[in-house]
Scaffold this motif. Structure first.
Motif, PDB file in Angstrom:
ATOM      1  N   ALA A 113       0.823  -1.207   0.000  1.00 26.46           N
ATOM      2  CA  ALA A 113       0.000   0.000   0.000  1.00 26.46           C
ATOM      3  C   ALA A 113       0.859   1.261   0.000  1.00 26.46           C
ATOM      4  N   GLU A 114       1.976   1.239   0.715  1.00 29.06           N
ATOM      5  CA  GLU A 114       2.851   2.411   0.816  1.00 29.06           C
ATOM      6  C   GLU A 114       3.488   2.745  -0.524  1.00 29.06           C
ATOM      7  N   PRO A 124      12.685   4.679   3.668  1.00 32.16           N
ATOM      8  CA  PRO A 124      12.361   4.752   5.098  1.00 32.16           C
ATOM      9  C   PRO A 124      10.868   4.654   5.362  1.00 32.16           C
ATOM     10  N   ALA A 125      10.031   5.041   4.381  1.00 29.18           N
ATOM     11  CA  ALA A 125       8.576   4.921   4.554  1.00 29.18           C
ATOM     12  C   ALA A 125       8.166   3.455   4.644  1.00 29.18           C
ATOM     13  N   VAL A 126       8.786   2.619   3.804  1.00 28.11           N
ATOM     14  CA  VAL A 126       8.495   1.185   3.864  1.00 28.11           C
ATOM     15  C   VAL A 126       9.032   0.594   5.166  1.00 28.11           C
ATOM     16  N   PRO A 160      -7.011   5.395  -0.996  1.00 31.74           N
ATOM     17  CA  PRO A 160      -6.440   4.245  -1.707  1.00 31.74           C
ATOM     18  C   PRO A 160      -5.493   3.423  -0.850  1.00 31.74           C
ATOM     19  N   TRP A 161      -4.765   4.088   0.077  1.00 32.57           N
ATOM     20  CA  TRP A 161      -3.871   3.328   0.968  1.00 32.57           C
ATOM     21  C   TRP A 161      -4.687   2.342   1.789  1.00 32.57           C
ATOM     22  N   SER A 162      -5.755   2.860   2.379  1.00 36.37           N
ATOM     23  CA  SER A 162      -6.614   2.004   3.202  1.00 36.37           C
ATOM     24  C   SER A 162      -7.220   0.878   2.375  1.00 36.37           C
ATOM     25  N   THR A 199      -5.469  -6.226   0.555  1.00 34.67           N
ATOM     26  CA  THR A 199      -4.292  -7.094   0.536  1.00 34.67           C
ATOM     27  C   THR A 199      -4.190  -7.906   1.821  1.00 34.67           C
ATOM     28  N   TYR A 200      -4.386  -7.225   2.943  1.00 38.68           N
ATOM     29  CA  TYR A 200      -4.251  -7.878   4.248  1.00 38.68           C
ATOM     30  C   TYR A 200      -5.277  -8.989   4.434  1.00 38.68           C
ATOM     31  N   GLU A 201      -6.524  -8.710   4.098  1.00 42.92           N
ATOM     32  CA  GLU A 201      -7.576  -9.722   4.256  1.00 42.92           C
ATOM     33  C   GLU A 201      -7.329 -10.915   3.332  1.00 42.92           C
TER      34      GLU A 201
END
Length: 321
Positions: A32-33, A92-94, A300-302, A308-310
């Motif tokens: 997502a990042e 660094p964001a990842v 879009p991040w959410s 993806t997570y689910e």
């Protein structure tokens, strides 16, 4: 079969449930990042435009500030610095989200188990609020050094255009320079507004997603699938942006300010001082500077994160969130 052998025969998610959930959430957050990072960079640049404290101190005094808006800011970055600069600070964001999302997701599910569900299987709203705020604050505290590096590296392109020397050669150099100038505690510069923002954002993100998802499952014909996850994630992205933008503006300014040899900020004494100076110098609405790119990034991040997570939870045999 002995208990030890029986335990070894269990699937990995059942043997190490928290470690597995940490890894899965970090994986989803990294995807997502990277997808939405250009919007985060645009948001950061917008939030420091017209900074009243800078305008009143030396080099920036008297200079006009181009309030270009989100699209013109993004286009300007591409024209002036190149397309790849939209991902400046992505590493660094990842790193941050591997720590931040991993810790906050595991902490929230642990708190959900500790606080207990209602008889119908739902998680009461007040418990979800407590769980979301605590999980976000804990996750962000551990991830604060990587967030500091991310914010400062995002501003390197602007420093180059202003004719100022670049501060960092890369992520490792940024960490070492901050450590040498401010000590270990210097890596947690701005952690208070950082944690405050994370608590508010996760009240919007975790609390809203969990509550909206289970409300839809209990009160509508929808089932636990991508449609339900998408609707719940859209709700969580909007609420997170509304609650988190003011704290995000303060956090960005506190973390990006120049510092003395002791690591103390030269523009703001604290997050409250930054809040007061911002409102007095630029008006209350300045606290929502960058709201549109914040929302357009969080939505879009959410969506990408939760879908993806689910899905990877389902693929790996872990129960739905």
């Amino acid at each position: 079969m002995s208990p030890a052998e029986e335990e070894k025969s269990l699937p990995l998610p059942e043997r190490w449930p928290r470690a597995s959930k940490f890894a899965l959430s970090a994986w989803a957050a990294a995807v997502a990042e990277l997808v939405t990072f250009p919007l985060d960079l645009t948001k950061t640049r917008l939030q420091v435009q017209g900074e009243a404290a800078v305008r009143g101190s030396g080099a920036g005094a008297g200079q006009a500030v181009p309030y270009r808006g989100m699209l013109r800011t993004a286009a300007g970055i591409m024209q002036e610095e190149g397309l790849t600069s939209l991902w400046q600070g992505a590493t660094p964001a990842v790193y941050r989200h591997i720590v931040y999302s991993g810790v906050r997701m595991v902490a929230y599910e642990h708190l959900r188990d500790v606080l207990g569900r209602a008889e119908d299987g739902s998680f009461p709203f007040w418990k979800a609020v407590v769980g979301g705020m605590c999980a976000g604050a804990i996750g962000q505290f551990f991830a604060s050094p990587t967030d500091l590096v991310k914010v400062q590296m995002q501003m390197e392109g602007r420093r180059k255009l202003e004719g100022k020397p670049l501060r960092f050669r890369g992520v490792h150099h940024a960490f070492m320079k901050i450590l040498s100038e401010g000590g270990v505690w210097g890596l947690w510069a701005g952690w208070v507004p950082n944690v405050q923002r994370a608590a508010l954002v996760n009240t919007g993100d975790l609390t809203t997603y969990d509550s909206a998802k289970h409300f839809l499952l209990l009160n509508t014909p929808l089932v636990d699938n991508g449609v339900t996850h998408s609707v719940a994630s859209c709700c969580s992205g909007l609420v997170a942006a509304v609650l988190g933008t003011p704290a995000d503006v303060v956090k960005t300014r506190v973390m990006n300010q120049p510092r003395d040899k002791q690591g103390r900020g030269l523009l703001y004494k604290s997050s409250m001082d930054c809040l007061i100076q911002t409102v007095q110098g630029e008006g209350f609405i300045s606290l929502y500077k960058g709201f549109i790119p914040t929302w357009m990034r969080m939505a879009p991040w959410s969506l990408v994160f939760w879908l993806t997570y689910e899905q990877i939870r389902r693929i790996c045999g872990v129960s739905s969130f």
